[in-house]
Design a protein around this motif. Structure first.
Motif, mmCIF file in Angstrom:
data_model
loop_
_atom_site.group_PDB
_atom_site.id
_atom_site.type_symbol
_atom_site.label_atom_id
_atom_site.label_comp_id
_atom_site.label_asym_id
_atom_site.label_seq_id
_atom_site.Cartn_x
_atom_site.Cartn_y
_atom_site.Cartn_z
ATOM 1 N N PRO A 158 0.834 -1.209 0.000
ATOM 2 C CA PRO A 158 0.000 0.000 0.000
ATOM 3 C C PRO A 158 0.864 1.253 0.000
ATOM 4 N N LEU A 159 0.374 2.288 -0.669
ATOM 5 C CA LEU A 159 1.098 3.556 -0.748
ATOM 6 C C LEU A 159 0.395 4.617 0.086
ATOM 7 N N ASP A 160 1.155 5.605 0.473
ATOM 8 C CA ASP A 160 0.642 6.685 1.313
ATOM 9 C C ASP A 160 -0.484 7.445 0.614
ATOM 10 N N MET A 161 -1.542 7.725 1.356
ATOM 11 C CA MET A 161 -2.707 8.429 0.811
ATOM 12 C C MET A 161 -2.871 9.826 1.405
ATOM 13 N N SER A 162 -1.910 10.276 2.210
ATOM 14 C CA SER A 162 -2.094 11.536 2.934
ATOM 15 C C SER A 162 -2.188 12.755 2.018
ATOM 16 N N GLN A 163 -1.574 12.690 0.835
ATOM 17 C CA GLN A 163 -1.574 13.856 -0.049
ATOM 18 C C GLN A 163 -2.927 14.093 -0.712
ATOM 19 N N TYR A 164 -3.749 13.057 -0.812
ATOM 20 C CA TYR A 164 -5.023 13.189 -1.516
ATOM 21 C C TYR A 164 -5.941 14.206 -0.857
ATOM 22 N N GLY A 165 -5.751 14.437 0.439
ATOM 23 C CA GLY A 165 -6.598 15.388 1.147
ATOM 24 C C GLY A 165 -6.470 16.806 0.650
#
Length: 659
Positions: free
Chosen positions: A214-221
């Motif tokens: 899994p890859l980081d999703m924090s930037q999507y916000g």
């Protein structure tokens, strides 16, 4: 040509490259206008259990840093020996203390990683203008259905697809980004079932057992409803998740309308079409004082101008712009097949019909050519490419409006034009911003290389990495042009870690230097010997890429240590060494992203005497878009030398293939 830019150099523009991602399957194939997908797993299902970015051992950073300096300084030279002493003194002395402090800080902030905060600060504190220096562009291929390339129709379909992504994000049902090492074994129902049953705190470990990462999703916000706001000294990112309105720019004027109703539902397609059509047909004449051009200014200059705008009673209007879902720029010019016109239009234009501060602007020309210009401080290529790809495929495969779509919606009562109150001082600032932006833009040059019958097929046949061949070409080409090796940057994503951004991969190595000397020298080795040397380059390149992707480069580590040293007010000799400044003065700034939906991508050089190189290698084609600031560097000469470099390199591969 399929080219893009998602990478920049360490101290300025950093654009993360996607290491690979397979979409998780949706729970249903039923079409739902409100959502682009309904993931079987919540968007942030893996976020809590993502591994943390490691801090490299100081001894390993020493070795990697010196290895990168060897081809630049000359192994055994006085300059290299001096740099080695600075590094050794640092490792034995102050560096060890700074390393302990860095580790302690990292342990105290387990919710993030050691580089995330400082990296945001690096972006937000830099005072240079955003266009060319920071904001990259990606331009889409045309819709395969000619009638759907009409500006209003394409804009509406892309808006609807964007809103469907927004709604899925807000609901937490946009599929998490996952890299599948072997999709046939892991991109399965069993994978989703097992990982879905696991709590978020351990779900990553379940994915790991399937060899899926899994890859980081924090930037999507920060993809939607987000803007970088100029402030003196350091900018800030503002966000308003409750805002439901769209910003549309036309002729330098600003228009807004609610794209979601009071219940948060996307308006019917015909209603949105009516709004876009109304703006396109009824937009005012070109603004005499286009406020948007101020976003092309030096950040402190723009910050002070914004303060003055707010003092004149424009605070509410600026807030409406800042909080909008994203900016849709309808240009009044058709770029057609003119490549330079296209690149200039999307990278910088005249600045009048842009708001460079928005997280991204979707720009659609008069002929329907579509692309994005995106601000970079909030995130890197993973989130941007995911949005870009999903939006394009959804808008072309499932268009909601058609050439014959009609609407009776009263757009005139739904669309609002924003008005600014301007005094003479602000008008003067706008005029000055226009002058400076035009001067900088005019100084930028583009040169393009496109070579057919060279590509991945031949590389793979000989077991060499296509990316290593592209990077080797840059080294050989620049060496042929200038007679030297220079600092080179290639971006590598660290999205496999929590809050991961990018790490620098240094493609200029002793192995590439050997090939440069061999191909550009008077005594050329045999093709068999050259093939062995090229394979060595590929091996070294592959190892460096793996290290960078695993957070084991040296650039971010030294960046973090230097920050701590600066806070103490005593800069160790390693950081005042001219060699450190030189390796971070990236003459060649490179990045790649191969995608069948991307027509072109571009970015400016990261230093005035540098080259910005967006490149791609396909099965039977390779290409690059090179930007430069003549006469500080010779982009045209580099492209010519680059062509020869690839001809020579592939000649070695082809000859070896026949033998």
């Amino acid at each position: 040509m399929i080219l893009s830019r998602l990478g920049k150099h360490q101290a300025k523009n950093v654009r993360g490259s996607v290491v690979g991602a397979i979409r998780l399957k949706s729970s249903s194939n039923e079409y739902d206008y409100q959502f682009i997908q309904k993931s079987r797993l919540p968007s942030n299902h893996f976020q809590k259990s993502l591994p943390r970015l490691p801090i490299p051992k100081l001894e390993n950073t020493r070795e990697r840093y010196l290895n990168a300096q060897k081809p630049l300084l000359g192994e055994g030279s006085d300059a290299f020996n001096a740099t080695t002493k600075h590094v050794d003194d640092f490792v034995k002395g102050e560096g060890a203390k700074l390393q302990e402090q860095l580790i302690a800080e990292d342990k105290a902030n387990k919710h993030t990683n050691y580089i995330s905060g400082p990296w945001f600060d690096m972006y937000l504190k830099d005072r240079v203008p955003l266009p060319i220096n920071y904001n990259p562009i990606l331009v889409l291929v045309n819709d395969p259905k000619p009638g759907y390339n009409d500006q209003v129709i394409r804009a509406t379909n892309m808006l609807i697809s964007s809103l469907r992504i927004l709604k899925s994000l807000r609901a937490g049902i946009l599929a998490p980004e996952v890299f599948h090492l072997n999709p046939k074994k892991s991109d399965t129902d069993l994978f989703y079932t097992v990982t879905g049953l696991l709590p978020s705190s351990v779900s990553w470990y379940g994915a790991y057992l399937f060899k899926a990462f899994p890859l980081d999703m924090s930037q999507y916000g920060n993809l939607f409803n987000s803007t970088r706001v100029p402030c003196v000294g350091k900018d800030k990112i503002v966000k308003n998740d409750k805002a439901n309105h769209m910003l549309v720019m036309r002729n330098g004027n600003f228009y807004v309308f609610d794209a979601l109703d009071k219940n948060g539902n996307i308006l019917p397609p015909s209603d949105l079409l009516a709004c876009i059509d109304y703006i396109a047909k009824n937009a005012s004449a070109a603004s005499e004082f286009p406020i948007g051009v101020l976003t092309s200014e030096n950040r402190d200059v723009w910050a002070k101008a914004r303060q003055e705008l707010e003092a004149q009673g424009n605070a509410e209007v600026l807030n409406i712009i800042d909080s909008s879902i994203f900016n849709l720029s309808l240009d009044d010019e058709a770029v057609g097949s003119n490549r330079e016109k296209l690149l200039r239009s999307y990278l910088h234009s005249d600045g009048a019909n842009r708001w460079f501060d928005k997280s991204f602007s979707l720009i659609i020309g008069k002929d329907g050519t579509a692309g994005i210009n995106f601000e970079h401080s909030w995130g890197d290529g993973v989130a941007v490419l995911r949005y870009f790809t999903d939006m394009f495929k959804d808008s072309t495969n499932k268009p909601q409006v058609h050439p014959d779509t009609k609407s009776n919606f009263d757009a005139a009562n739904h669309v609002r034009k924003l008005e600014f109150k301007l005094n003479d001082s602000i008008k003067k600032s706008i005029a000055e911003a226009k002058r400076k932006h035009a001067e900088i833009s005019k100084s930028l040059a583009f040169d393009v290389l496109e070579m057919h019958n060279y590509g991945k097929k031949l590389c793979k046949k000989h077991g060499v990495s296509p990316d290593s061949i592209m990077q080797l070409g840059f080294q050989v080409g620049y060496h042929k042009l200038s007679g030297k090796n220079v600092a080179t940057y290639e971006s590598c994503s660290t999205a496999a870690f929590r809050h991961g951004r990018t790490e620098t991969m240094r493609p200029c190595t002793m192995a590439t230097q050997a090939v440069c000397n061999a191909l550009n020298g008077s005594n050329q080795p045999s093709n068999a010997e050259l093939l062995t040397m090229i394979k060595k380059c590929s091996e070294v390149h592959g190892n460096l890429t793996k290290d960078a992707a695993m957070g084991q480069g040296f650039d971010r580590h030294l960046f973090g240590l230097r920050r701590l040293a600066e806070q103490k007010g005593a800069l160790p000799a390693i950081f005042s060494d001219p060699a450190y400044a030189a390796i971070n003065h990236n003459i060649l700034s490179t990045s790649t992203l191969s995608s069948d939906i991307v027509m072109a991508g571009a970015f400016g050089p990261v230093v005035k005497d540098g080259l910005g190189i967006g490149y791609s290698i396909m099965n039977d084609m390779l290409g690059a878009i090179v930007s430069s600031y003549p006469p500080n560097n010779n982009g045209a000469g580099f492209v010519s030398a680059l062509k020869t470099a690839y001809e020579n390199i592939f000649n070695v591969l082809e000859t070896a293939n026949k033998s």
